[in-house]
Design a protein around this motif. Structure first.
Motif, PDB file in Angstrom:
ATOM      1  N   GLU A  52     -42.450  -9.247 -20.754  1.00  0.00           N
ATOM      2  CA  GLU A  52     -41.079  -8.899 -21.137  1.00  0.00           C
ATOM      3  C   GLU A  52     -40.215 -10.133 -21.376  1.00  0.00           C
ATOM      4  O   GLU A  52     -39.275 -10.092 -22.143  1.00  0.00           O
ATOM      5  CB  GLU A  52     -40.432  -8.042 -20.041  1.00  0.00           C
ATOM      6  N   LYS A  53     -40.514 -11.229 -20.694  1.00  0.00           N
ATOM      7  CA  LYS A  53     -39.647 -12.411 -20.755  1.00  0.00           C
ATOM      8  C   LYS A  53     -40.356 -13.617 -21.366  1.00  0.00           C
ATOM      9  O   LYS A  53     -40.056 -14.754 -21.013  1.00  0.00           O
ATOM     10  CB  LYS A  53     -39.170 -12.754 -19.345  1.00  0.00           C
ATOM     11  N   GLN A  54     -41.258 -13.406 -22.292  1.00  0.00           N
ATOM     12  CA  GLN A  54     -42.051 -14.508 -22.837  1.00  0.00           C
ATOM     13  C   GLN A  54     -41.218 -15.628 -23.435  1.00  0.00           C
ATOM     14  O   GLN A  54     -41.621 -16.781 -23.413  1.00  0.00           O
ATOM     15  CB  GLN A  54     -43.028 -13.983 -23.884  1.00  0.00           C
ATOM     16  N   ASN A  55     -40.076 -15.312 -23.975  1.00  0.00           N
ATOM     17  CA  ASN A  55     -39.251 -16.350 -24.593  1.00  0.00           C
ATOM     18  C   ASN A  55     -38.249 -16.955 -23.621  1.00  0.00           C
ATOM     19  O   ASN A  55     -37.492 -17.840 -23.990  1.00  0.00           O
ATOM     20  CB  ASN A  55     -38.520 -15.791 -25.821  1.00  0.00           C
ATOM     21  N   GLY A  56     -38.262 -16.498 -22.370  1.00  0.00           N
ATOM     22  CA  GLY A  56     -37.292 -16.968 -21.394  1.00  0.00           C
ATOM     23  C   GLY A  56     -37.796 -18.068 -20.481  1.00  0.00           C
ATOM     24  O   GLY A  56     -37.130 -18.401 -19.513  1.00  0.00           O
ATOM     25  N   PHE A  57     -38.948 -18.645 -20.789  1.00  0.00           N
ATOM     26  CA  PHE A  57     -39.517 -19.672 -19.916  1.00  0.00           C
ATOM     27  C   PHE A  57     -39.244 -21.070 -20.445  1.00  0.00           C
ATOM     28  O   PHE A  57     -39.404 -21.342 -21.631  1.00  0.00           O
ATOM     29  CB  PHE A  57     -41.038 -19.486 -19.782  1.00  0.00           C
ATOM     30  N   GLU A  58     -38.844 -21.936 -19.528  1.00  0.00           N
ATOM     31  CA  GLU A  58     -38.705 -23.361 -19.838  1.00  0.00           C
ATOM     32  C   GLU A  58     -40.103 -23.964 -19.874  1.00  0.00           C
ATOM     33  O   GLU A  58     -41.080 -23.344 -19.442  1.00  0.00           O
ATOM     34  CB  GLU A  58     -37.865 -24.058 -18.759  1.00  0.00           C
TER      35      GLU A  58
END
Length: 167
Positions: free
Chosen positions: A15-21
């Motif tokens: 769900e958060k694949q683009n939210g990782f640094e």
């Protein structure tokens, strides 16, 4: 093992694949390698695995004077070390040599690889996973052992011969 817990983690990651640094992606790559190491069926989605691997390998290598010295002595032993070798799973090896028809990874472990004289967690992990996942023997050259030889190339050669089983 707690598959339901990890299934929830994988769903949250999806769900958060683009939210990782960058650092989070690198840690997820370590998690993926661990799953492979323990022969788990849990996997991140293939495109996300690739994103994590790319983050993991994006760290630019630095070559220390210590590493240059070890490589120079390897050459003086008639070995032909490859330097800064990137493995299939993203680990970067300081040097890779062939001994007795087998590949041997050489890790030149400077002060940042230790807390006192105990290896850091990432150093322990690399030393465990390279042999397990890449199928090669790994030897470590801790800085304090190398430094005790100062400029004595004969002792340095003897030390590496011993480490590599060339005696």
């Amino acid at each position: 093992p707690a598959p339901t817990l990890f299934n929830e983690v994988i769903n949250a990651v999806k769900e958060k694949q683009n939210g990782f640094e960058l650092e989070g992606l690198r840690q997820l790559h370590h998690w993926q390698l661990w799953q492979e190491e323990i022969q788990s069926d849990l996997r991140l989605p293939p495109h996300f695995q690739e994103k994590c691997l790319n983050a993991f390998v994006s760290i630019e290598p630095t070559v220390s004077a210590l590493q240059e010295d070890v490589v120079s002595v390897l050459r003086s032993l008639g070995l032909d070390p490859e330097e800064e070798v990137l493995t299939e799973r993203g680990y970067r090896l300081d040097a890779l040599v062939e001994v007795g028809g087998k590949k041997v990874a050489i890790e030149v472990d400077g002060p940042s690889h230790f807390l006192g004289r105990k290896p850091t967690g990432s150093t322990i992990l690399k030393h465990r996973q390279v042999p397990a996942l890449e199928g090669m023997w790994l030897v470590s050259v801790p800085y304090w052992e190398w430094n005790k030889f100062k400029k004595d190339s004969g002792k340095k050669q003897q030390y590496l011969r011993s480490l590599l089983g060339l005696e």
